[in-house]
Design a protein around this motif. Structure first.
Motif, PDB file in Angstrom:
ATOM      1  N   TYR A  99      -3.334 -19.675  -3.558  1.00 39.74           N
ATOM      2  CA  TYR A  99      -2.999 -18.547  -2.557  1.00 39.74           C
ATOM      3  C   TYR A  99      -2.917 -20.012  -1.482  1.00 39.74           C
ATOM      4  O   TYR A  99      -1.025 -18.731  -0.563  1.00 39.74           O
ATOM      5  N   HIS A 100      -3.468 -20.638  -0.866  1.00 36.34           N
ATOM      6  CA  HIS A 100      -2.533 -21.151   0.700  1.00 36.34           C
ATOM      7  C   HIS A 100      -0.807 -21.241   0.259  1.00 36.34           C
ATOM      8  O   HIS A 100       0.238 -21.599   0.943  1.00 36.34           O
ATOM      9  N   VAL A 101      -0.986 -22.450  -1.105  1.00 36.81           N
ATOM     10  CA  VAL A 101       0.308 -23.004  -1.673  1.00 36.81           C
ATOM     11  C   VAL A 101       1.313 -21.848  -0.921  1.00 36.81           C
ATOM     12  O   VAL A 101       2.730 -21.663  -0.557  1.00 36.81           O
ATOM     13  N   GLU A 102       1.174 -20.864  -1.541  1.00 39.47           N
ATOM     14  CA  GLU A 102       2.017 -19.396  -1.517  1.00 39.47           C
ATOM     15  C   GLU A 102       2.417 -18.787   0.335  1.00 39.47           C
ATOM     16  O   GLU A 102       3.298 -18.114   0.566  1.00 39.47           O
ATOM     17  N   LEU A 153      -9.804 -13.241  -0.860  1.00 37.62           N
ATOM     18  CA  LEU A 153      -9.152 -13.339  -2.017  1.00 37.62           C
ATOM     19  C   LEU A 153      -9.924 -13.182  -3.782  1.00 37.62           C
ATOM     20  O   LEU A 153     -11.229 -12.378  -4.200  1.00 37.62           O
ATOM     21  N   THR A 154      -8.765 -11.806  -3.977  1.00 37.69           N
ATOM     22  CA  THR A 154      -9.145 -11.748  -5.273  1.00 37.69           C
ATOM     23  C   THR A 154      -7.836 -12.218  -5.819  1.00 37.69           C
ATOM     24  O   THR A 154      -6.514 -12.986  -5.658  1.00 37.69           O
ATOM     25  N   VAL A 155      -7.992 -12.719  -7.701  1.00 37.72           N
ATOM     26  CA  VAL A 155      -7.243 -12.446  -7.945  1.00 37.72           C
ATOM     27  C   VAL A 155      -5.104 -12.106  -8.186  1.00 37.72           C
ATOM     28  O   VAL A 155      -4.388 -12.320  -8.447  1.00 37.72           O
ATOM     29  N   GLU A 156      -6.315 -10.610  -7.751  1.00 36.79           N
ATOM     30  CA  GLU A 156      -5.343  -9.538  -7.771  1.00 36.79           C
ATOM     31  C   GLU A 156      -3.921 -10.292  -6.431  1.00 36.79           C
ATOM     32  O   GLU A 156      -2.369  -9.835  -6.929  1.00 36.79           O
ATOM     33  N   ALA A 157      -4.178  -9.982  -5.924  1.00 39.94           N
ATOM     34  CA  ALA A 157      -3.536 -10.540  -4.057  1.00 39.94           C
ATOM     35  C   ALA A 157      -2.725 -12.238  -4.353  1.00 39.94           C
ATOM     36  O   ALA A 157      -1.790 -12.153  -4.077  1.00 39.94           O
ATOM     37  N   GLY A 158      -3.800 -13.380  -4.938  1.00 41.08           N
ATOM     38  CA  GLY A 158      -3.028 -13.826  -5.408  1.00 41.08           C
ATOM     39  C   GLY A 158      -1.678 -13.966  -5.993  1.00 41.08           C
ATOM     40  O   GLY A 158      -0.533 -14.449  -6.249  1.00 41.08           O
ATOM     41  N   ALA A 159      -2.031 -13.024  -7.479  1.00 44.60           N
ATOM     42  CA  ALA A 159      -0.648 -13.090  -8.633  1.00 44.60           C
ATOM     43  C   ALA A 159       0.357 -12.051  -7.513  1.00 44.60           C
ATOM     44  O   ALA A 159       1.305 -12.335  -7.791  1.00 44.60           O
ATOM     45  N   GLN A 160      -0.016 -10.979  -6.956  1.00 40.35           N
ATOM     46  CA  GLN A 160       1.123 -10.488  -5.987  1.00 40.35           C
ATOM     47  C   GLN A 160       1.867 -11.864  -5.220  1.00 40.35           C
ATOM     48  O   GLN A 160       3.071 -11.535  -4.818  1.00 40.35           O
ATOM     49  N   TYR A 203       5.510 -22.534 -11.138  1.00 41.58           N
ATOM     50  CA  TYR A 203       4.720 -21.021 -10.921  1.00 41.58           C
ATOM     51  C   TYR A 203       4.201 -20.624 -12.138  1.00 41.58           C
ATOM     52  O   TYR A 203       3.305 -20.166 -12.896  1.00 41.58           O
ATOM     53  N   ALA A 204       5.010 -21.489 -13.250  1.00 35.85           N
ATOM     54  CA  ALA A 204       5.087 -20.783 -14.685  1.00 35.85           C
ATOM     55  C   ALA A 204       3.432 -21.469 -15.028  1.00 35.85           C
ATOM     56  O   ALA A 204       2.719 -20.941 -15.267  1.00 35.85           O
ATOM     57  N   ALA A 205       2.921 -22.708 -14.307  1.00 36.53           N
ATOM     58  CA  ALA A 205       2.177 -23.102 -14.316  1.00 36.53           C
ATOM     59  C   ALA A 205       0.574 -22.359 -13.952  1.00 36.53           C
ATOM     60  O   ALA A 205      -0.720 -22.404 -14.306  1.00 36.53           O
ATOM     61  N   ALA A 206       0.610 -21.978 -12.763  1.00 36.60           N
ATOM     62  CA  ALA A 206       0.113 -21.105 -12.162  1.00 36.60           C
ATOM     63  C   ALA A 206       0.030 -19.896 -12.405  1.00 36.60           C
ATOM     64  O   ALA A 206      -1.440 -19.390 -12.471  1.00 36.60           O
ATOM     65  N   ASP A 207       0.684 -19.183 -12.790  1.00 39.20           N
ATOM     66  CA  ASP A 207       0.649 -18.460 -13.619  1.00 39.20           C
ATOM     67  C   ASP A 207      -0.710 -18.215 -15.123  1.00 39.20           C
ATOM     68  O   ASP A 207      -1.554 -17.392 -15.217  1.00 39.20           O
ATOM     69  N   LEU A 208      -0.520 -19.474 -15.513  1.00 38.71           N
ATOM     70  CA  LEU A 208      -1.845 -19.653 -16.917  1.00 38.71           C
ATOM     71  C   LEU A 208      -2.796 -20.190 -16.168  1.00 38.71           C
ATOM     72  O   LEU A 208      -4.001 -19.827 -16.906  1.00 38.71           O
ATOM     73  N   ALA A 209      -2.843 -21.057 -14.745  1.00 37.08           N
ATOM     74  CA  ALA A 209      -4.213 -21.099 -14.356  1.00 37.08           C
ATOM     75  C   ALA A 209      -4.951 -19.782 -14.187  1.00 37.08           C
ATOM     76  O   ALA A 209      -5.993 -19.476 -13.825  1.00 37.08           O
ATOM     77  N   SER A 210      -3.956 -19.116 -13.470  1.00 30.81           N
ATOM     78  CA  SER A 210      -5.094 -17.779 -12.949  1.00 30.81           C
ATOM     79  C   SER A 210      -6.379 -16.606 -14.152  1.00 30.81           C
ATOM     80  O   SER A 210      -6.287 -16.253 -13.990  1.00 30.81           O
ATOM     81  N   ASP A 211      -5.079 -17.029 -15.426  1.00 27.70           N
ATOM     82  CA  ASP A 211      -6.562 -16.437 -16.612  1.00 27.70           C
ATOM     83  C   ASP A 211      -7.438 -16.990 -16.705  1.00 27.70           C
ATOM     84  O   ASP A 211      -8.362 -16.028 -17.500  1.00 27.70           O
ATOM     85  N   SER A 212      -8.049 -17.776 -15.869  1.00 26.00           N
ATOM     86  CA  SER A 212      -9.581 -18.983 -16.220  1.00 26.00           C
ATOM     87  C   SER A 212      -9.945 -18.401 -15.552  1.00 26.00           C
ATOM     88  O   SER A 212      -9.861 -17.531 -13.723  1.00 26.00           O
ATOM     89  N   PRO A 213     -11.050 -17.235 -15.964  1.00 29.53           N
ATOM     90  CA  PRO A 213     -12.602 -17.068 -15.588  1.00 29.53           C
ATOM     91  C   PRO A 213     -13.367 -17.426 -14.654  1.00 29.53           C
ATOM     92  O   PRO A 213     -14.036 -17.028 -13.238  1.00 29.53           O
ATOM     93  N   PHE A 226     -11.539 -19.173 -11.338  1.00 26.20           N
ATOM     94  CA  PHE A 226     -10.007 -19.414 -11.195  1.00 26.20           C
ATOM     95  C   PHE A 226     -10.651 -18.984  -9.700  1.00 26.20           C
ATOM     96  O   PHE A 226     -10.026 -20.134  -8.719  1.00 26.20           O
ATOM     97  N   LEU A 227     -11.188 -18.574  -9.310  1.00 25.88           N
ATOM     98  CA  LEU A 227     -11.881 -18.122  -8.010  1.00 25.88           C
ATOM     99  C   LEU A 227     -13.231 -19.134  -7.930  1.00 25.88           C
ATOM    100  O   LEU A 227     -14.209 -18.083  -6.276  1.00 25.88           O
ATOM    101  N   ASP A 228     -13.653 -19.402  -8.206  1.00 25.25           N
ATOM    102  CA  ASP A 228     -14.733 -20.162  -8.184  1.00 25.25           C
ATOM    103  C   ASP A 228     -15.014 -21.439  -7.348  1.00 25.25           C
ATOM    104  O   ASP A 228     -14.607 -22.379  -8.078  1.00 25.25           O
TER     105      ASP A 228
END
Length: 160
Positions: free
Chosen positions: A44-47, A98-105, A16-26, A28-30
């Motif tokens: 998101y699928h994993v979650e 999908l948005t970064v925010e929805a995945g993060a939540q 989970y810590a690694a996923a939080d860091l990865a979501s900061d990538s510009p 991330f949704l490309d």
């Protein structure tokens, strides 16, 4: 066969810590290519799947599971820790918007729920409930499934 649930939970929470860091990538949704999921879609699928696993654990804790044994094939699959690539069922595919925010939540909610999982409670459970592909799994096997499935998608997403 019993798995080391404490170790599996610790490893899962580290992912989970690694996923939080990865979501900061510009990027991330490309999507890397047509028909391939972006890193954000993989996570998101994993979650979505892990939300179901957490539900399975809660159900098993109620004592309403079955006494069906875990199959030797399921144990071998979980011991191998190698996940085949297959098309995800529609109910756990990421949405097209999908948005970064929805995945993060969703990730934050699941992370909190995983942190609250009690190892002794999981280890004491003897009931099983069916996994759609592996058949009956007990609580420790569900945790192991979550770990290897999460690792698989982190690898595909280039996370960690």
């Amino acid at each position: 066969m019993s798995f080391d649930t404490a170790s599996d939970l610790r490893d899962l929470l580290a992912l989970y810590a690694a996923a939080d860091l990865a979501s900061d990538s510009p990027r991330f949704l490309d999507r890397p290519a047509e028909g391939k999921w972006s890193p954000g879609e993989h996570l998101y699928h994993v979650e979505m799947v892990n939300r179901g696993v957490l539900g399975a654990l809660r159900y098993i804790e109620t004592g309403r599971g079955s006494s069906d044994p875990v199959s030797p094939d399921a144990i071998a699959f979980l011991q191998a820790s190698v996940f085949p690539t297959r098309k995800a069922p529609p109910n756990v595919q990421p949405p097209s918007d999908l948005t970064v925010e929805a995945g993060a939540q969703l990730r934050s909610t699941n992370q909190s729920r995983w942190a609250d999982v009690d190892v002794d409670t999981v280890s004491a459970q003897t009931d099983t409930i069916p996994h759609p592909f592996l058949g009956p799994l007990g609580a420790a096997e569900w945790v192991r499934f979550a770990l290897i499935h999460t690792r698989h998608h982190h690898g595909l997403a280039g996370v960690g």
